[in-house]
Structures are given as C-alpha cells and as structure tokens.
Design a protein around this motif. Structure first.
Motif, PDB file in Angstrom:
ATOM      1  N   LEU A  75       0.801  -1.228   0.000  1.00 55.15           N
ATOM      2  CA  LEU A  75       0.000   0.000   0.000  1.00 55.15           C
ATOM      3  C   LEU A  75       0.832   1.276   0.000  1.00 55.15           C
ATOM      4  N   TRP A  79      -0.414   5.012  -1.223  1.00 53.88           N
ATOM      5  CA  TRP A  79      -0.377   6.174  -0.359  1.00 53.88           C
ATOM      6  C   TRP A  79       0.476   7.290  -0.970  1.00 53.88           C
ATOM      7  N   VAL A  89      -3.862   3.214   5.391  1.00 49.81           N
ATOM      8  CA  VAL A  89      -2.773   2.253   5.162  1.00 49.81           C
ATOM      9  C   VAL A  89      -2.392   1.580   6.478  1.00 49.81           C
TER      10      VAL A  89
END
Length: 168
Positions: A75, A79, A89
C-alpha cells in the motif's frame, strides 16, 4: 448460542469483541473526522499479534507480523500517489495482524468491494447535503474536487469478511 461455530476462528470471544470494538472505533473516527488515531491502530496491531501468539504460538505471530509488513509494502505506492490516506494504510496493516497470509487476498477483495459501496454512499450523501444546503460553503467540495471517502469503514468490513470467510 454463538453465530460463529465452535473452532471456526482461533480467537476467543473476548479477543473478537476487542477486534470488533477497535474496528468500529476506527470507522467511526474516520467518518467523523476523516482521521484514524495512531494509538488505536497501534492497539489493534498489538492485540492482533498477541491474539495470533495466543492462538498459534510464535510462528503464527511472526506470520502475522509478516502480513503487516506485506500490506505496508503493497500500500505504500498507493499512499505515495495520495490515492489512500496514511491512516487507512496503517489500519489495513494492523488488520493484517489478525489474518493469515491466506486471508489477505479475501481481505483485499472484500475491502475493494466495500470501498466501492462506501465511495458511492459518500458521493450520494455529499451531493444530497449540498442540494439541501446543509453543508457550509467553506466545507463544500469545490467543483471537480473529489469527495473524501471514509475508507476505514471499507477496511473494517473487509477485515471482518476475511476473518469470517475462513472455512475448515
């Protein structure tokens, strides 16, 4: 009578109640303030690793920590492109502490599906509030700006689906 069959989940009722409460608190905070408190995420991750340790020993806890690291790694690019908030996240990674590595694909799919529903609801609600003039002008999204979505709601739903999806 429990809704979860005996032996279906490796966690006890107290651990599950803690998980549900923490996920509900994270979702509520995101809806109210569009923020997920760091302390809540830390407690969620620590409780997940402790529950994994209690249920399956050190190996299970280490695999849970590996799941946390994997989710963070996957992730991070999302982000960095500002497609997902940092709290989201961290919450997804903390949820991974409760799941097995085999649960992570179900978690990702369930979260994505729930995210679509949450995003649609946020869009409808924001347009309805603007039409009724319930939103102050300074709080209204500018034309062409995206609606902020409380994605922690979807992450919490995805974690619960993945946790209960596990079949024996």
């Amino acid at each position: 009578m429990s809704l979860v069959p005996e032996g279906f989940l490796p966690f006890g009722s107290l651990e599950l109640a803690l998980l549900y409460g923490l996920l509900a608190a994270a979702a509520a905070a995101d809806v109210a303030w569009r923020r997920v408190p760091n302390a809540l995420v830390v407690v969620l991750a620590a409780a997940g690793l402790a529950a994994r340790l209690d249920a399956g020993g050190w190996r299970a806890a280490l695999l849970g920590a590996g799941g946390v690291a994997l989710v963070l790694l996957l992730l991070f690019p999302v982000w960095s492109r500002r497609a997902l908030g940092g709290g989201d996240v961290k919450l997804a990674a903390a949820c991974a502490a409760w799941l097995t590595l085999g649960d992570l694909p179900v978690f990702a799919l369930a979260t994505a599906l729930a995210g679509g529903l949450v995003a649609a609801a946020a869009l409808v609600l924001s347009r309805g509030a603007l039409a009724r003039s319930e939103v102050p002008v300074q709080a209204a999204p500018a034309k062409g700006r995206p609606v902020r979505v409380p994605y922690s709601v979807a992450i919490a739903a995805g974690a619960l689906v993945a946790l209960h999806w596990r079949l024996r």
